[in-house]
Design a protein around this motif. Structure first.
Motif, PDB file in Angstrom:
ATOM      1  N   LEU A 215      -8.402 -10.021  -8.343  1.00 35.00           N
ATOM      2  CA  LEU A 215      -9.818 -10.120  -7.969  1.00 35.00           C
ATOM      3  C   LEU A 215     -10.682  -9.380  -8.991  1.00 35.00           C
ATOM      4  N   LEU A 216     -10.251  -8.145  -9.322  1.00 35.52           N
ATOM      5  CA  LEU A 216     -11.015  -7.339 -10.289  1.00 35.52           C
ATOM      6  C   LEU A 216     -11.035  -8.046 -11.643  1.00 35.52           C
ATOM      7  N   GLY A 217      -9.869  -8.584 -12.041  1.00 31.69           N
ATOM      8  CA  GLY A 217      -9.759  -9.282 -13.320  1.00 31.69           C
ATOM      9  C   GLY A 217     -10.668 -10.499 -13.385  1.00 31.69           C
ATOM     10  N   GLY A 218     -10.912 -11.109 -12.228  1.00 24.82           N
ATOM     11  CA  GLY A 218     -11.783 -12.288 -12.174  1.00 24.82           C
ATOM     12  C   GLY A 218     -13.255 -11.929 -12.067  1.00 24.82           C
ATOM     13  N   GLY A 219     -13.554 -10.637 -12.082  1.00 24.38           N
ATOM     14  CA  GLY A 219     -14.964 -10.225 -12.094  1.00 24.38           C
ATOM     15  C   GLY A 219     -15.539  -9.883 -10.726  1.00 24.38           C
ATOM     16  N   ALA A 220     -14.661  -9.722  -9.703  1.00 22.61           N
ATOM     17  CA  ALA A 220     -15.179  -9.374  -8.370  1.00 22.61           C
ATOM     18  C   ALA A 220     -15.401  -7.862  -8.254  1.00 22.61           C
ATOM     19  N   LYS A 221     -16.276  -7.516  -7.334  1.00 24.31           N
ATOM     20  CA  LYS A 221     -16.446  -6.108  -6.946  1.00 24.31           C
ATOM     21  C   LYS A 221     -15.603  -5.950  -5.680  1.00 24.31           C
ATOM     22  N   VAL A 222     -14.688  -4.980  -5.680  1.00 18.49           N
ATOM     23  CA  VAL A 222     -13.752  -4.885  -4.551  1.00 18.49           C
ATOM     24  C   VAL A 222     -13.969  -3.587  -3.779  1.00 18.49           C
ATOM     25  N   ARG A 223     -14.156  -3.731  -2.472  1.00 14.89           N
ATOM     26  CA  ARG A 223     -14.235  -2.571  -1.587  1.00 14.89           C
ATOM     27  C   ARG A 223     -12.962  -2.544  -0.742  1.00 14.89           C
ATOM     28  N   VAL A 224     -12.422  -1.339  -0.549  1.00 12.54           N
ATOM     29  CA  VAL A 224     -11.160  -1.228   0.181  1.00 12.54           C
ATOM     30  C   VAL A 224     -11.295  -0.268   1.356  1.00 12.54           C
ATOM     31  N   VAL A 225     -10.753  -0.664   2.495  1.00 15.21           N
ATOM     32  CA  VAL A 225     -10.622   0.237   3.645  1.00 15.21           C
ATOM     33  C   VAL A 225      -9.141   0.307   3.986  1.00 15.21           C
ATOM     34  N   ASP A 226      -8.582   1.512   4.089  1.00 13.70           N
ATOM     35  CA  ASP A 226      -7.191   1.652   4.531  1.00 13.70           C
ATOM     36  C   ASP A 226      -7.048   3.025   5.191  1.00 13.70           C
ATOM     37  N   PRO A 227      -6.536   3.069   6.419  1.00 17.12           N
ATOM     38  CA  PRO A 227      -6.467   4.355   7.130  1.00 17.12           C
ATOM     39  C   PRO A 227      -5.654   5.426   6.404  1.00 17.12           C
ATOM     40  N   GLN A 228      -4.647   5.046   5.610  1.00 14.28           N
ATOM     41  CA  GLN A 228      -3.796   6.054   4.955  1.00 14.28           C
ATOM     42  C   GLN A 228      -3.538   5.769   3.483  1.00 14.28           C
ATOM     43  N   GLY A 229      -4.034   4.666   2.960  1.00 16.71           N
ATOM     44  CA  GLY A 229      -3.619   4.241   1.623  1.00 16.71           C
ATOM     45  C   GLY A 229      -4.385   4.859   0.460  1.00 16.71           C
ATOM     46  N   ARG A 230      -5.470   5.552   0.748  1.00 19.68           N
ATOM     47  CA  ARG A 230      -6.343   5.961  -0.346  1.00 19.68           C
ATOM     48  C   ARG A 230      -5.668   6.906  -1.347  1.00 19.68           C
ATOM     49  N   HIS A 231      -4.902   7.865  -0.821  1.00 25.52           N
ATOM     50  CA  HIS A 231      -4.317   8.886  -1.696  1.00 25.52           C
ATOM     51  C   HIS A 231      -3.461   8.242  -2.800  1.00 25.52           C
ATOM     52  N   GLU A 232      -2.558   7.365  -2.392  1.00 26.78           N
ATOM     53  CA  GLU A 232      -1.712   6.652  -3.364  1.00 26.78           C
ATOM     54  C   GLU A 232      -2.528   5.596  -4.113  1.00 26.78           C
ATOM     55  N   GLY A 233      -3.370   4.902  -3.342  1.00 29.33           N
ATOM     56  CA  GLY A 233      -4.091   3.743  -3.872  1.00 29.33           C
ATOM     57  C   GLY A 233      -5.065   4.090  -4.981  1.00 29.33           C
ATOM     58  N   GLU A 234      -5.591   5.310  -4.952  1.00 32.62           N
ATOM     59  CA  GLU A 234      -6.581   5.672  -5.976  1.00 32.62           C
ATOM     60  C   GLU A 234      -6.007   5.588  -7.390  1.00 32.62           C
ATOM     61  N   HIS A 235      -4.699   5.926  -7.533  1.00 33.77           N
ATOM     62  CA  HIS A 235      -4.093   5.821  -8.877  1.00 33.77           C
ATOM     63  C   HIS A 235      -3.728   4.372  -9.177  1.00 33.77           C
ATOM     64  N   LEU A 236      -3.280   3.667  -8.125  1.00 39.69           N
ATOM     65  CA  LEU A 236      -2.691   2.344  -8.354  1.00 39.69           C
ATOM     66  C   LEU A 236      -3.727   1.225  -8.445  1.00 39.69           C
ATOM     67  N   LEU A 237      -4.887   1.453  -7.852  1.00 45.14           N
ATOM     68  CA  LEU A 237      -5.915   0.406  -7.843  1.00 45.14           C
ATOM     69  C   LEU A 237      -7.218   0.945  -8.432  1.00 45.14           C
ATOM     70  N   PRO A 238      -7.210   1.259  -9.727  1.00 40.45           N
ATOM     71  CA  PRO A 238      -8.435   1.786 -10.315  1.00 40.45           C
ATOM     72  C   PRO A 238      -9.541   0.727 -10.291  1.00 40.45           C
ATOM     73  N   GLY A 239     -10.755   1.164 -10.090  1.00 39.38           N
ATOM     74  CA  GLY A 239     -11.880   0.226 -10.179  1.00 39.38           C
ATOM     75  C   GLY A 239     -12.337  -0.308  -8.841  1.00 39.38           C
ATOM     76  N   VAL A 240     -11.685   0.105  -7.737  1.00 44.33           N
ATOM     77  CA  VAL A 240     -12.174  -0.354  -6.427  1.00 44.33           C
ATOM     78  C   VAL A 240     -13.010   0.753  -5.797  1.00 44.33           C
ATOM     79  N   GLU A 241     -13.824   0.359  -4.835  1.00 43.73           N
ATOM     80  CA  GLU A 241     -14.632   1.341  -4.109  1.00 43.73           C
ATOM     81  C   GLU A 241     -13.950   1.586  -2.756  1.00 43.73           C
ATOM     82  N   TRP A 242     -13.737   2.851  -2.387  1.00 42.38           N
ATOM     83  CA  TRP A 242     -13.041   3.176  -1.133  1.00 42.38           C
ATOM     84  C   TRP A 242     -14.055   3.480  -0.044  1.00 42.38           C
ATOM     85  N   LEU A 243     -13.908   2.833   1.091  1.00 47.90           N
ATOM     86  CA  LEU A 243     -14.790   3.121   2.227  1.00 47.90           C
ATOM     87  C   LEU A 243     -13.931   3.389   3.464  1.00 47.90           C
ATOM     88  N   ASP A 244     -14.532   4.029   4.466  1.00 50.72           N
ATOM     89  CA  ASP A 244     -13.770   4.342   5.677  1.00 50.72           C
ATOM     90  C   ASP A 244     -14.008   3.332   6.786  1.00 50.72           C
TER      91      ASP A 244
END
Ligand code: NAD
Length: 438
Positions: A342-371
């Motif tokens: 999605l990011l590669g195709g030019g989308a802006k990506v917002r992510v919500v995950d109850p527990q995934g942010r800590h790991e996800g921040e390294h693995l999914l650079p470029g997304v916006e994290w919301l609660d």
């Protein structure tokens, strides 16, 4: 009994905590000072429901402690469990045994009296014999036995799985080792569960065969789902109709965005590799690995359709990025294929995950994290249910649709239905193996 567990990851920590809860005296060892510091200050480095309370209860009872020092931990121990990682080796799909062999060498150096060295990590057939060789080379005079005790717990339900297993598998070579293993698991005998005591090779093989079978079952229903979409059938009904047959069983027949996690991807690859090395190709498993990759890519195509053929400039809200609910584990999660596309195709990506942010921040650079799912979907073009956390199972769809720029949903876990979506005001809805919204 005095037990040492090496590795305080998902398997090592759960095993150590549960063994101490059985009443054994347990020392957990890790090389990672940050993890040991956290554990010693009463914090659990991973998310696993119920683990923190059980851990504290046993620490307070004086049956469980954590250290970096294996030699000190081994004092008086009767068994040491190796529960370190066995990731896929770069390049060839083989399980990387570096950590297991390093741990075996360390045990050989630290042990003084008879000890049973138990491999809990998932390891290819023949590894326990190699552990024995490495230990004998390191300390020729050491009196020890090896045992294979593969683990079948599921992240997210790990404590229950460990305390009430469908079976315990133990591979041993001597009566003496069998007796130690029986003593360790004796507290479970009250609950009457099958214990399979076998040779080392069979025990090692059981784990890979079981995981490859489960990955095959998931992949089978995912392939049926793709066909259902073409012919107008509903995979949920198909899975129900199949699963009611006792010979098939209803578990692992939920179509979705492809399997991920720390076990199925690496264990299927390792089994395929073992087959190749032994001139006995695992053709079903090899097909499963290839199809699962296609399934994940098919999800991207589905989202592309819902975005009218281009992600460019679109805002996409992703619900859930961990490989399944109730874990913070992101290893090989389908989100790691979908989100970068999605990011590669030019989308802006917002992510919500109850527990995934800590790991996800390294693995999914470029997304916006919301609660909050509602804030994340506000003014977005598409909402995607990627992991079926409870938090996403009863969303107020009318509120979500009302706030979106173009109310469209990709329900990659079949949580909702086209009817739910239509009634809530969605103009587009696509799920897995079921008719899209007309
Ligand atoms: P993990 O990566 O979460 O944890 C491994 C831990 O071992 C890390 O904390 C690491 O620092 C530590 N370690 C590595 N080498 C060490 C050494 N020499 N001394 C001390 N500590 C050391 O791994 P995991 O998910 O717990 O998996 C462990 C094994 O269990 C793997 O073989 C895996 O396939 C298997 N398994 C995992 C699951 C699961 O759901 N995660 C289920 C069944 C089996």
């Amino acid at each position: 009994m005095r037990i040492v567990v090496i590795g305080t990851g998902y398997v090592g920590l759960v095993s150590g905590v549960c063994f101490s809860d059985f009443g054994h005296d347990v020392v957990c060892v890790d090389k990672d000072a940050r993890k040991i510091d956290m554990l010693n200050s009463g914090k659990v480095p991973i998310f696993e429901p119920g683990l923190d309370q059980l851990m504290m209860r046993n620490v307070e009872a004086g049956r469980l402690r954590f250290t970096l020092d294996l030699t000190e931990a081994m004092e008086g121990a009767e068994a040491v469990f190796i529960a370190v990682g066995t990731p896929t080796r770069r390049g060839d799909g083989h399980a990387d045994l570096t950590y297991v062999m390093a741990a075996a060498q360390e045990v050989a150096k630290a042990a003084k009296d008879y000890i049973v060295v138990v491999t809990k990590s998932t390891v290819p057939v023949g590894t326990n014999r190699k552990v024995r060789e490495v230990m004998t080379q390191t300390t020729p005079e050491l009196d020890f036995d090896v045992a294979s005790n593969p683990e079948f717990l599921r992240e997210g339900a790990a404590i229950d799985d460990f305390m009430k297993p469908d079976r315990v598998v133990v591979g041993v070579e001597t009566e003496r080792a069998a007796k130690v293993m029986a003593d360790i698991y004796r507290p479970l005998y009250l609950r009457e569960f099958p214990i399979v005591v076998t040779d080392l090779e069979s025990a090692e093989m059981i784990k890979y065969a079981a995981n490859a079978f489960l990955a095959t079952k998931i992949t089978f229903i995912n392939e049926i789902a793709a066909l259902c979409e073409k012919v107008g059938a509903d995979v949920k009904q198909v899975a129900k109709g199949m699963g009611l047959d006792n010979r098939i069983g209803k578990n692992f027949l939920h179509a979705g965005p492809g399997y991920g996690g720390s076990c199925f991807p690496k264990d299927t690859k390792a089994l395929a590799r073992i087959g190749q090395e032994n001139a006995s190709p695992m053709m079903i498993t090899e097909a499963v690995i290839a199809i699962n990759e296609q399934v994940k890519r098919r999800m991207v195509d589905k989202l592309l359709d819902l975005c009218d053929g281009s992600f460019n400039g679109k805002t996409i809200a992703i619900m859930g990025v961990t490989f399944k609910p109730n874990t913070d584990d992101m290893r090989d999660a389908p989100s790691l294929t979908v989100v970068p596309a999605l990011l590669g195709g030019g989308a802006k990506v917002r992510v919500v995950d109850p527990q995934g942010r800590h790991e996800g921040e390294h693995l999914l650079p470029g997304v916006e994290w919301l609660d909050d799912p509602y804030a994340a979907s506000e003014h977005s073009d598409l909402i995607v249910i990627l992991t079926e956390w409870n938090e996403f199972r009863a969303l107020d769809l009318t509120r979500i649709a009302g706030g979106m720029k173009t109310p469209r949903m990709a329900d990659l876990r079949n949580v909702y239905s086209a009817e739910d979506a239509r009634n809530a005001g969605f103009e587009g809805y696509s799920s897995i193996g079921r008719p899209d919204m007309a």
